[in-house]
Scaffold this active site. Structure first.
Site, PDB file in Angstrom:
ATOM      1  N   SER A 180       0.856  -1.193   0.000  1.00 40.17           N
ATOM      2  CA  SER A 180       0.000   0.000   0.000  1.00 40.17           C
ATOM      3  C   SER A 180       0.888   1.237   0.000  1.00 40.17           C
ATOM      4  O   SER A 180       1.856   1.330   0.756  1.00 40.17           O
ATOM      5  CB  SER A 180      -0.950  -0.023   1.204  1.00 40.17           C
ATOM      6  OG  SER A 180      -0.254  -0.263   2.408  1.00 40.17           O
ATOM      7  N   GLY A 215      -0.192   4.557   0.234  1.00 41.73           N
ATOM      8  CA  GLY A 215      -0.896   5.770   0.674  1.00 41.73           C
ATOM      9  C   GLY A 215      -1.786   6.293  -0.430  1.00 41.73           C
ATOM     10  O   GLY A 215      -2.488   5.518  -1.099  1.00 41.73           O
ATOM     11  N   GLY A 268      -2.199   4.552  -3.902  1.00 48.21           N
ATOM     12  CA  GLY A 268      -2.871   3.284  -4.112  1.00 48.21           C
ATOM     13  C   GLY A 268      -2.005   2.081  -3.799  1.00 48.21           C
ATOM     14  O   GLY A 268      -1.392   2.011  -2.737  1.00 48.21           O
ATOM     15  N   GLY A 301      -5.410   0.637   5.272  1.00 46.59           N
ATOM     16  CA  GLY A 301      -4.702  -0.607   4.970  1.00 46.59           C
ATOM     17  C   GLY A 301      -5.505  -1.838   5.373  1.00 46.59           C
ATOM     18  O   GLY A 301      -5.445  -2.885   4.711  1.00 46.59           O
ATOM     19  N   ASP A 302      -6.283  -1.714   6.450  1.00 49.25           N
ATOM     20  CA  ASP A 302      -7.096  -2.840   6.904  1.00 49.25           C
ATOM     21  C   ASP A 302      -8.220  -3.128   5.909  1.00 49.25           C
ATOM     22  O   ASP A 302      -8.656  -4.277   5.767  1.00 49.25           O
ATOM     23  CB  ASP A 302      -7.663  -2.546   8.297  1.00 49.25           C
ATOM     24  CG  ASP A 302      -6.560  -2.125   9.281  1.00 49.25           C
ATOM     25  OD1 ASP A 302      -5.432  -2.638   9.155  1.00 49.25           O
ATOM     26  OD2 ASP A 302      -6.821  -1.268  10.143  1.00 49.25           O
TER      27      ASP A 302
END
Lengths: 304, 304
Positions: B214, B216, B219, B245-246
């Site tokens: 990831s 930020g 993407g 992120g989750d």
């Protein structure tokens, strides 16, 4: 016995981080927690000085249980009024020599819970030499919550030290607290004035027997019925200022208990407060520094 | 059913303040708390998407009780392994559009408690379509704590998504997790490399089936056995990045469950993650934005 009321106690949690960087994520190195709230800090200092201090405070929920456990572990006698809400936390983020504090507002206290708190105070007053009222009033308490307790102490002939700000301070003045201890910012905010002596004179006129204003590194300004004094520490001290004001309150309470003249009380308050700054945790003080500083601290009379 | 393991869960507390001013005292306006830890956030997203997610996590002390109560209130099924230590807290200080996070390390977990956690996972695996392993390992856990769980899932033919960093990530690679989701900083730190594709290739060589990094606001970068892709959100989104992120992990887990081709999985992950940024709390997402963004997000194949 010195009776210390903390109407909005807290579990004081300290997070140690290398540096506080706003808007980033910090992995907290160590987590420390101790019973807190201004009154609890004052009781801790009084106990360390060898006095018997009894805390009266509302406690509720799992955080209240943690506060009670720490009071017991620290050997601080207390009478807890059980309340429905969970006792609050404060979080101090310590980085290097300074700290950033976040104080939760605390749980709402019901009128019945407040009545039980006042009843505990009333029950303990006959054995008390001084009543200390310290810190914010909890959500749900009327703004004049301290006035009734000051009046109650007066009825018992027990002198009071009040450390509060805003309406909690000003509304209690008409009951005649023996001493109030705002810091400079609180004193000016409570009166709308811009200089400390004028603001202190106003609180004195409105009912406070003595007004002792804490001025941070500059020490204290005191206006009493016997005169006015300034008292500064004889040397600059660096450390953790949290709890420095609570040490001043402890010294004022001991002074009222023993009937010590004001200049000596103020000198002791400044020495004890500076020794508290030198200790890493609120409610603790550097004993060697206290003994050294009390020998060299003196209050100077100034025009009232 | 998607099985979600959070070995170091937390009660995520949010303090709202007007502005964060380092080395001052803040009166916290509102205090909010919800069950957290990366895996719990992922389970919350999966549940909101209509999937059945089962959380397995150690819980202890009064904070563990508070986490359990919130999981129940949120309708998130869980199996808790009782532990001696008090479950940790995280504190997010929200001021305006951004937040400053303080993550407690968590209680020490004993070897016996860890064995019970692994036994709960083993008991639930036969009914699981995907195993999600997410977040830091608790103090006391061996650095390779995730490897055994990845191997256990492999034995049951259950694909795994691992979201961890440092040794918790690298030590698990030899067991062959189906997908790992470090962020760019974690990916570079785990490999000592300075560019994302080279670092992803290294984790892939060391055993990760797919590496989804990831980036930020930019993407995702993904390297899989079927190729490499980049996928960016079609529009910039501003809000709370906690939990973004989750949400990516949730989309990867759903993708593995359904056997969806990687480009579509990545596009869904980016859309869902961006919709999470638009919601104020971790584990929640803006449904309208999710539906809109998934129509316009596409992954672009890049040289592996």
């Amino acid at each position: 016995m010195l009776l210390v009321v903390t109407p909005n106690p807290a579990l004081d949690v300290t997070y140690t981080v290398p540096a506080l960087r706003p808007h980033t994520t910090h992995r907290v190195g160590t987590v420390a927690a101790q019973a807190g709230g201004k009154g609890v800090n004052t009781a801790r200092v009084l106990t360390a000085l060898g006095h018997r201090a009894l805390c009266v405070l509302p406690l509720g929920g799992p955080t209240g249980t943690a506060v009670a456990a720490d009071l017991t572990a620290a050997g601080l006698p207390y009478r807890a009024v059980p309340v429905t809400g969970d006792t609050r936390r404060t979080v101090a983020v310590a980085d290097g020599d300074d700290a950033t504090l976040f104080n939760e507002p605390g749980p709402r206290i019901s009128p019945a819970e407040l009545r039980r708190l006042a009843a505990e105070v009333a029950a303990a007053l006959p054995a008390a030499g001084v009543l200390v009222l310290s810190g914010s009033l909890p959500p749900g308490a009327p703004g004049d919550g301290y006035r009734e307790l000051v009046a109650l102490a007066r009825d018992h002939g027990v002198p009071t030290v009040l450390d509060a700000d805003g309406p909690a301070l000003t509304a209690a003045l008409t009951a005649g607290p023996t001493a109030v201890k705002p810091n400079a910012a609180e004193l000016l905010a409570a009166t709308g004035r811009t200089d400390v002596p004028a603001a202190a004179a106003e609180l004195h006129r409105r009912g406070a027997g003595a007004v002792v204003a804490s001025l941070g590194p500059e020490g204290l300004y005191a206006l009493t019925g016997e005169g006015a004094w300034r008292c500064a520490p004889p040397e600059a001290v660096a450390g953790n200022p949290t709890g420095a004001g609570d040490a001043v309150v402890a010294a004022l309470a001991v002074g009222l208990l023993s009937g010590t003249p004001w200049p000596a009380v103020l000198a002791e308050a400044v020495a004890l407060s500076a020794a508290t700054v030198l200790a890493p945790r609120a409610g603790h003080f550097d004993r060697a520094a206290h003994l050294r500083l009390r020998e060299t601290t003196t209050a100077t009379a100034v025009p009232a």
